[in-house]
Design a protein around this motif. Structure first.
Motif, PDB file in Angstrom:
ATOM      1  N   GLY A 113     -10.591 -10.673  -0.068  1.00 17.58           N
ATOM      2  CA  GLY A 113      -9.353 -12.002   0.201  1.00 17.58           C
ATOM      3  C   GLY A 113      -8.060 -11.324  -0.011  1.00 17.58           C
ATOM      4  O   GLY A 113      -6.732 -11.631   0.190  1.00 17.58           O
ATOM      5  N   ALA A 114      -7.994  -9.721  -0.924  1.00 13.58           N
ATOM      6  CA  ALA A 114      -7.001  -8.572  -1.314  1.00 13.58           C
ATOM      7  C   ALA A 114      -6.562  -8.515   0.259  1.00 13.58           C
ATOM      8  O   ALA A 114      -5.638  -8.076   0.256  1.00 13.58           O
ATOM      9  N   VAL A 115      -7.751  -7.674   0.459  1.00  9.62           N
ATOM     10  CA  VAL A 115      -7.320  -6.277   1.604  1.00  9.62           C
ATOM     11  C   VAL A 115      -6.645  -8.407   2.967  1.00  9.62           C
ATOM     12  O   VAL A 115      -5.509  -8.029   3.168  1.00  9.62           O
ATOM     13  N   PHE A 116      -7.593  -9.042   3.506  1.00 12.07           N
ATOM     14  CA  PHE A 116      -6.374  -9.662   3.375  1.00 12.07           C
ATOM     15  C   PHE A 116      -5.631  -9.946   3.646  1.00 12.07           C
ATOM     16  O   PHE A 116      -4.527 -10.515   4.736  1.00 12.07           O
ATOM     17  N   ASP A 117      -4.758 -10.425   2.899  1.00 13.53           N
ATOM     18  CA  ASP A 117      -4.123 -10.462   1.883  1.00 13.53           C
ATOM     19  C   ASP A 117      -2.567  -9.669   1.951  1.00 13.53           C
ATOM     20  O   ASP A 117      -1.345  -9.584   2.807  1.00 13.53           O
ATOM     21  N   GLY A 118      -3.229  -8.524   2.026  1.00 11.28           N
ATOM     22  CA  GLY A 118      -2.635  -7.094   1.946  1.00 11.28           C
ATOM     23  C   GLY A 118      -1.730  -7.063   4.092  1.00 11.28           C
ATOM     24  O   GLY A 118      -1.464  -6.797   3.953  1.00 11.28           O
ATOM     25  N   ILE A 119      -3.333  -7.452   4.442  1.00 10.96           N
ATOM     26  CA  ILE A 119      -3.055  -7.178   6.701  1.00 10.96           C
ATOM     27  C   ILE A 119      -1.956  -8.349   7.354  1.00 10.96           C
ATOM     28  O   ILE A 119      -1.673  -7.575   7.199  1.00 10.96           O
ATOM     29  N   LYS A 120      -1.931  -9.307   6.131  1.00 15.08           N
ATOM     30  CA  LYS A 120      -1.667 -10.572   6.772  1.00 15.08           C
ATOM     31  C   LYS A 120       0.342  -9.833   7.168  1.00 15.08           C
ATOM     32  O   LYS A 120       0.249 -10.492   7.975  1.00 15.08           O
ATOM     33  N   ASP A 278      -5.633 -13.567  10.023  1.00  9.46           N
ATOM     34  CA  ASP A 278      -6.750 -12.362   9.543  1.00  9.46           C
ATOM     35  C   ASP A 278      -7.307 -11.747  11.123  1.00  9.46           C
ATOM     36  O   ASP A 278      -7.752 -11.052  11.103  1.00  9.46           O
ATOM     37  N   GLY A 279      -7.038 -13.222  12.094  1.00 10.12           N
ATOM     38  CA  GLY A 279      -8.398 -12.563  13.432  1.00 10.12           C
ATOM     39  C   GLY A 279      -7.710 -11.693  14.358  1.00 10.12           C
ATOM     40  O   GLY A 279      -8.091 -10.747  14.986  1.00 10.12           O
ATOM     41  N   LEU A 280      -5.398 -11.746  13.699  1.00 11.37           N
ATOM     42  CA  LEU A 280      -4.977 -11.023  14.505  1.00 11.37           C
ATOM     43  C   LEU A 280      -5.141  -9.781  14.447  1.00 11.37           C
ATOM     44  O   LEU A 280      -5.462  -8.855  14.911  1.00 11.37           O
ATOM     45  N   ALA A 281      -5.165  -9.692  12.635  1.00  9.45           N
ATOM     46  CA  ALA A 281      -5.229  -8.252  11.972  1.00  9.45           C
ATOM     47  C   ALA A 281      -6.677  -7.630  12.327  1.00  9.45           C
ATOM     48  O   ALA A 281      -6.416  -6.211  12.608  1.00  9.45           O
ATOM     49  N   ALA A 415      -2.596  -1.346   0.196  1.00 13.07           N
ATOM     50  CA  ALA A 415      -1.653  -2.453  -0.404  1.00 13.07           C
ATOM     51  C   ALA A 415      -1.868  -3.397  -1.067  1.00 13.07           C
ATOM     52  O   ALA A 415      -1.736  -4.356  -2.099  1.00 13.07           O
ATOM     53  N   GLY A 416      -2.642  -4.596  -0.248  1.00 11.87           N
ATOM     54  CA  GLY A 416      -2.754  -5.807  -0.791  1.00 11.87           C
ATOM     55  C   GLY A 416      -4.069  -5.608  -2.301  1.00 11.87           C
ATOM     56  O   GLY A 416      -4.418  -6.592  -2.966  1.00 11.87           O
ATOM     57  N   LEU A 417      -4.985  -4.594  -1.281  1.00 12.94           N
ATOM     58  CA  LEU A 417      -5.414  -3.666  -2.477  1.00 12.94           C
ATOM     59  C   LEU A 417      -5.187  -4.022  -4.160  1.00 12.94           C
ATOM     60  O   LEU A 417      -6.008  -3.702  -5.590  1.00 12.94           O
ATOM     61  N   VAL A 418      -4.314  -2.878  -4.061  1.00 10.96           N
ATOM     62  CA  VAL A 418      -4.013  -2.446  -5.193  1.00 10.96           C
ATOM     63  C   VAL A 418      -2.979  -2.914  -5.785  1.00 10.96           C
ATOM     64  O   VAL A 418      -3.495  -3.237  -6.841  1.00 10.96           O
ATOM     65  N   THR A 424      -5.194  -7.554 -11.777  1.00 10.87           N
ATOM     66  CA  THR A 424      -6.064  -7.963 -12.971  1.00 10.87           C
ATOM     67  C   THR A 424      -6.225  -6.985 -14.079  1.00 10.87           C
ATOM     68  O   THR A 424      -6.330  -7.362 -15.054  1.00 10.87           O
ATOM     69  N   ALA A 425      -5.676  -6.108 -13.782  1.00 15.17           N
ATOM     70  CA  ALA A 425      -5.830  -5.138 -14.975  1.00 15.17           C
ATOM     71  C   ALA A 425      -4.615  -5.537 -15.751  1.00 15.17           C
ATOM     72  O   ALA A 425      -4.671  -5.586 -16.958  1.00 15.17           O
ATOM     73  N   LEU A 426      -3.355  -5.949 -15.868  1.00 13.51           N
ATOM     74  CA  LEU A 426      -2.794  -6.395 -16.146  1.00 13.51           C
ATOM     75  C   LEU A 426      -2.914  -7.904 -17.787  1.00 13.51           C
ATOM     76  O   LEU A 426      -2.397  -8.195 -18.533  1.00 13.51           O
TER      77      LEU A 426
END
Length: 426
Positions: A113-120, A278-281, A415-418, A424-426
């Motif tokens: 989900g994090a990857v898709f959040d950065g791709i959008k 997401d599909g377009l990405a 970027a979405g992953l980072v 999460t680390a915070l």
């Protein structure tokens, strides 16, 4: 072009390799074919290659795939066209099928989900960059700018159907050219060519009738079998929507996506706006034509409305049916029109019609950017500052730095992953 066509085995291997490596959208794909087919292998001469490309740009559908089909037809007849056009699509379709399952089954969970959040937001930038590039190339006068604005308002404000907008633009361009007005295409582009045409352009009306009847049967039999075996919902809607889209996809996949999104998301409820992005990405990062994004939509139609099937098998059926009805007309257009290439590409009304459609498509793609931007940058009506930052950085990379699309998408995913790992680390 060489005196004899290449061996069929080597011919098939080339198109399979191209299908596996054809990243970069239609411009990159056409450049790859130019380099290999014309310059290196010399399977087709430069003049005929350019004539075929101009012809494919007159047609609805993905011009790179249709150009591959034409070259295949030119070298090995109808079987060559089927192999070239089919292998251009098949590897990307299989890869996207796996990615569609990943998005449907795991797209809302954890790191996926994090990857898709950065791709959008990167996808929003890709669409806006396409508006910029196409607008600079196409909107050369007040008539073209007005037509683009009218197309945008017709879709975004008045909710006009996409086929009506494209049809109206085609009519305006065709009538203007018929009356001798070069409002959209320069006079030198619409002038009739006086060159002697080769014998294979002679009209053969019965051949056209036979081809149309054959393709009607090829459409009706598989679609009818699916409806008889699995019922009408959602399969009748899938077949109808993507068949219609195949006949109005002027200007590339970006142009028809607002129409598909409206039908699939808002009217039929097959997937959410976020899933559409997401599909377009995913389609941007796989080889093959971008219009393969329709396969992703078909997968979701089956996944979310499986009926008696499991979601996975319903998704596979939806993806296969969508791909079939989307690309079947592409082969019809090439096989029916290829013998007439030299006549069609020098037709004044055809050039004026295409130029007017191209102008309207700028407004259509802008409408897509607004549609996606509202879903990604303003979720719940409030700005997502992280999404805005990714979008602006991606837009700069595309417009000012010329970075390839797939790298921009991958950077957005990173970027979405980072951002998620940092939160999460915070």
């Amino acid at each position: 072009m060489t005196d004899t066509p290449p061996p069929f085995g080597a011919f098939c291997l080339y198109w399979l390799r191209l299908g596996l490596t054809s990243f970069g959208g239609p411009a990159g794909q056409i450049a790859m074919m130019q380099s290999e087919l014309v310059e290196r292998r010399r399977w087709i001469d430069q003049t005929r290659f350019l004539h075929a490309l101009n012809f494919c740009m007159l047609l609805p559908g993905p011009e790179a795939q249709q150009l591959a089909t034409y070259v295949g037809w030119r070298l090995h007849g109808m079987r060559g066209g089927l192999v070239a056009g089919g292998l251009f699509v098949l590897p990307g379709a299989l890869i996207l099928l796996g990615l569609s399952w990943l998005a449907a089954a795991h797209g809302d969970t954890g790191l996926v989900g994090a990857v898709f959040d950065g791709i959008k937001p990167a996808v929003v930038a890709i669409v806006l960059a396409a508006v910029w590039r196409m607008g600079r190339r196409t909107l050369k006068g007040p008539a073209a700018v007005t037509l683009a604005a009218a197309a945008f308002l017709g879709l975004a404000v008045f909710g006009l159907p996409f086929p009506l907008v494209i049809g109206a633009a085609a009519a305006v361009g065709g009538v203007a050219a018929w009356r001798g007005q070069d409002w959209f295409a320069p006079a030198h582009a619409t002038a009739l060519d006086t060159a002697v045409l080769p014998p294979d352009t002679a009209p053969r009306p019965m051949r056209l009738v036979v081809l149309v009847l054959l393709f009607a049967v090829l459409w009706a039999v598989p679609v009818g079998a699916v409806l008889l075996m699995f019922g009408p919902d959602p399969w009748a809607g899938v077949a109808a929507l993507f068949t219609k889209a195949a006949f109005v996809t002027f200007g590339g996949a970006y142009a028809v996506l607002p129409y598909i999104a409206q039908q699939a998301v808002e009217i039929r409820g097959w997937l959410s706006p976020q899933a559409m992005v997401d599909g377009l990405a995913l389609a941007e990062t796989t080889p093959g034509p971008l219009i393969l994004v329709t396969q992703y939509v078909g997968f979701y139609a089956g996944w979310n409305h499986p009926g008696a099937l499991t979601p996975l098998w319903a998704g596979v059926l939806g993806a296969a049916l969508t791909t079939y009805v989307t690309f079947l007309p592409c082969f019809l257009f090439i096989f029916a029109g290829a013998p007439y290439v030299e006549r069609l590409i020098h037709n004044r009304m055809a050039a004026g019609t295409l130029a007017a459609i191209a102008a309207a498509v700028v407004g259509v793609i802008l409408n897509l950017g607004v549609y996606l931007g509202l879903a990604v940058l303003l979720p719940d009506g409030r700005p997502d500052m992280t999404a805005w930052a990714i979008m602006l950085a991606a837009l700069y990379a595309l417009v000012r730095r010329g970075i390839a699309i797939h790298w921009v998408v991958l950077a957005g995913a990173a970027a979405g992953l980072v951002q998620t790992l940092a939160a999460t680390a915070l």
